[in-house]
Design a protein around this motif. Structure first.
Motif, PDB file in Angstrom:
ATOM      1  N   ALA A 109      42.742  43.244  38.384  1.00 22.43           N
ATOM      2  CA  ALA A 109      41.610  43.548  39.274  1.00 22.43           C
ATOM      3  C   ALA A 109      40.376  42.763  38.854  1.00 22.43           C
ATOM      4  N   TRP A 120      36.735  46.980  49.775  1.00 24.70           N
ATOM      5  CA  TRP A 120      36.353  47.983  48.794  1.00 24.70           C
ATOM      6  C   TRP A 120      34.953  48.531  49.084  1.00 24.70           C
ATOM      7  N   LEU A 189      44.846  49.235  47.212  1.00 26.69           N
ATOM      8  CA  LEU A 189      45.074  48.724  45.857  1.00 26.69           C
ATOM      9  C   LEU A 189      46.561  48.520  45.596  1.00 26.69           C
TER      10      LEU A 189
END
Length: 711
Positions: A109, A120, A189
């Motif tokens: 990430a 996000w 994710l």
């Protein structure tokens, strides 16, 4: 209820009842995701009008104190909703054996800097700070953040969320694990980092799947509720979503679910506190879900507001993303603001979660008006698929009356007064089509009165008698192939205005004038897309630059200026009313710079004719209060009367003539002030017009000519 009473409960105090129990919901309960049940009473329009008037008077008081209001004093929690208002909570860390894989996910990430990705920021509702280079989430409920600094730290929140996915800790307020609380974050994710199910198994999340399956949305429609005739504050409308069930016929869309965003307001709140909290974010704003037919009953039938349905071009994946993000909204609330973070603003945020390439909320910085959000949707290429019009009961009745001739309309009025007139020979001799329209129009009127809160047994009996007479006809009236509909809400002028002009007075003085306001529609403006015969000005500031004195002064500042004219008709009899609050130059005083605070109001009657094209005549009884240092006692108060007329000489040319007097009886002694005005508007286009005003206050006369630009 027994076997039919099963509830799919996504969050405490909320749920989705099976269709057989929906009638019990009408006028009672709105499902809310997080803690506690939200009562949703279907208030009668008359009660809403009283409340609206109280709200506007309260707005006046609040705005007058805004300059000295302490920072943060208006912010409230809105009651215990089962969420701790202390530190944001986080799940326990992952088990020891999962630590290496968590570190691997965090490293990937960081490598891709996922916390900077647009999606996000959409999921966490991050917006760039006005000052500085950081971001802050608009979500205010601490249950929405896994990291203590999650509201302002997107990286910390992402890494804390990844850690939470490994934990089986049950989180408040929903009583679910991190994976099942934040299903949209997990889905994104998982797709982006390609989770290894051997190291991070996906949890089943039965409650979410049951909730999503109960709605079973195949498409999404934005619904716009137009103005409410007895409440000009609704002039700019209201929006919510309808989740269209897969495979359901269009004729059965009333059975679909709607998703709304609104403030959680205590039932016993007074008008002052309602306005205070609404202006300064003192209420919690939450999402709720109801069957669509309940919303139609509220807006279409009770409030008599036309509905416009804008179906969006979203594919299955986008609809699924919207549903997942809507579920996540159960863990938080937002500080609700009347003019910014309101019903329309956060509905747009759900649409952005479906398609993050859209930047809909970015278009609304200082204020959000529902009509402008509809324009934003239509401006996005290919986003809106179809537009459907659902007329209110009042609109349906008026359409029927327009179909009838003058003699037949008199029959309708006679039947409303005495239902036995439906059996009279003149009615019985009508052709079936016309007779059905006459009877249905009378039924519509009685139904409107009952929807407005009237419970008179006599009216119910009259409506029953007319329904029986209509059923005995044994005739199914064919619907017109081309149903007339009013102009769409987005077809009207822009909701904000800037005016530039100049003029002079009878003392030989000249001046330039500029005014601006964020929310605007006045009696002279083109009515296309707006409520007829209504005016609402909010925060209108007028500045003048005197050429001789070479200085600028505040000529007028309207906090709110509302006029609502209701022409008396045979089937609708209603008082007209107006209210105004703000500061205005006192023309009748020998004190040119004196600008006292003004609070005026009035109630009256209006009538409509068509001698030329369309004319509205009105008369008001009024009260007036002025407060300021120009008065020895600090104020003056009185009563008065005014009359006026509006006339349309062409679609582009409207003229308004008015006059009246006010007798001040309290405060600085007795005084009589006379006023007169002749105002004209000529439209050059949808968002451009010319204005020519002549006004007189006692011995002072002046004219102003200029141009208005709407946006």
């Amino acid at each position: 209820m027994g076997r039919h009473a099963s509830l799919i409960t996504p969050w405490p105090g909320s749920g989705i009842l099976p269709p057989c129990h929906w009638p019990a919901l009408a006028g009672r309960t709105a499902f809310k995701w997080h803690g506690g049940a939200l009562e949703y009473p279907m208030a009668a329009p008359r009660m809403k009008a009283v409340r609206a008037a109280a709200v506007f008077v309260a707005v006046v008081s609040v705005a007058a104190m805004a300059a000295c209001w302490p920072a943060g004093a208006a912010h409230g929690n809105g009651g215990d909703k089962g969420i701790s208002t202390a530190e944001p909570r986080s799940a326990e860390g992952p088990p020891h054996e999962a630590q290496p894989y968590l570190r691997e996910l965090i490293a990937r990430a960081r490598q891709h800097r996922l916390w900077e990705r647009r999606y996000w920021h959409v999921l966490l509702h991050y917006k760039a700070d006005s000052l500085g280079g950081g971001v802050t989430s608009e979500a205010d409920g601490p249950g929405f953040f896994m990291a203590p600094e999650g509201q302002t730290g997107p990286q910390a929140e992402l890494e804390a969320t990844l850690a939470g996915f490994f934990s089986r800790t049950i989180l408040p307020p929903g009583g679910m694990t991190t994976q099942c609380t934040f299903v949209a974050r997990y889905a994104w994710l998982e797709e982006t980092l390609e989770f290894d199910p051997a190291h991070l198994p996906r949890e089943p999340c039965e409650r979410f799947e049951a909730w999503r399956g109960g709605i079973d949305a195949g498409s999404v429609t934005v619904v716009y509720a137009s103005y409410f005739l007895n409440n000009p504050a609704s002039m700019f409308g209201h929006t919510f979503l309808r989740m269209d069930k897969k495979g359901r016929a269009e004729s059965q869309r009333l059975l679909d679910y709607s998703i709304s965003y609104g403030a959680v307001v205590p039932e016993d709140v007074n008008g002052f506190m309602f306005a205070l909290n609404g202006l300064f974010g003192g209420y919690e704003g939450t999402f709720s879900i109801l069957p669509y037919y309940v919303k139609v009953k509220e807006y279409n039938d009770i409030d008599n507001r036309d509905l416009w349905e804008y179906r969006l071009n979203l594919d299955d994946a986008q609809v699924a993303r919207l549903m997942r993000h809507t579920w996540e909204m159960g863990s938080t609330y937002y500080d609700y603001f009347f003019f910014k973070e309101n019903c329309s603003y956060h509905i747009l945020s759900l649409i952005e979660a479906a398609d993050p390439t859209l930047h809909l909320t970015d278009e609304f910085g200082l204020w959000t008006l529902p009509t402008n959000t509809i324009r934003a949707l239509l401006a996005a290429p290919g986003l809106v698929d179809t537009v459907t019009y659902r007329p209110s009961r009042t609109s349906q009745m008026e359409q029927k009356l327009r179909t009838l001739n003058a003699r037949q309309r008199v029959m309708v009025y006679d039947i409303i007064a005495d239902p036995r007139a439906a059996e009279a020979p003149p009615v019985q001799e009508l052709p079936l089509y016309e007779r059905s329209l006459v009877l249905e129009s009378a039924v519509d009127f009685h139904q409107l009165e009952l929807n407005a809160g009237e419970e008179a047994p006599r009216r119910k009996a009259a409506m029953r008698q007319l329904l029986l007479a209509r059923s005995r006809m044994g005739y199914r009236r064919p619907e017109p192939q081309h149903r007339p509909r009013p102009p769409a809400p987005e077809s009207g002028h822009g909701t904000s205005r800037v005016f530039l002009g100049g003029g002079g007075d009878n003392g030989g003085r000249t001046f330039y004038e500029v005014s601006a306001q964020p929310a605007f529609h006045d009696l002279l403006a083109r009515e296309q897309g707006y409520a007829e015969n209504s005016q609402i000005n909010v925060l209108k500031l007028t500045l003048r630059f005197a050429t001789e004195e070479e200085q600028a002064r505040v000529e007028r500042l309207d906090l709110v200026d509302i006029v609502s004219l209701f022409p008396v008709k045979p089937v609708t009899r209603q008082f007209s009313w107006k209210v105004r609050a703000g500061w205005e130059r006192a023309r009748d005083l020998d004190c040119d710079p004196c600008t006292p605070f003004v609070l005026d109001g009035g109630i009256g009657l209006a009538s409509e004719t068509a001698a030329w094209r369309r004319e509205i005549y009105f008369a008001f009884l009024e009260s007036a209060v002025q407060i300021g240092g120009a008065f020895d006692r600090g104020y003056r108060a009185g009563v008065g009367a005014s009359v006026g007329a509006l006339a349309d000489f062409s679609p582009d040319w409207r003229v308004a003539l008015s006059g009246g007097q006010t007798v001040y009886l309290a405060g600085d002694g007795r005084a009589v002030v006379h006023r007169a005005a002749l105002r004209q508007r000529y439209s050059l286009g949808q968002n451009l017009d010319l204005r020519l005003d002549w006004t007189g206050v006692d011995r002072r006369r002046e004219f102003v000519f200029g141009m208005s630009l709407y946006f």
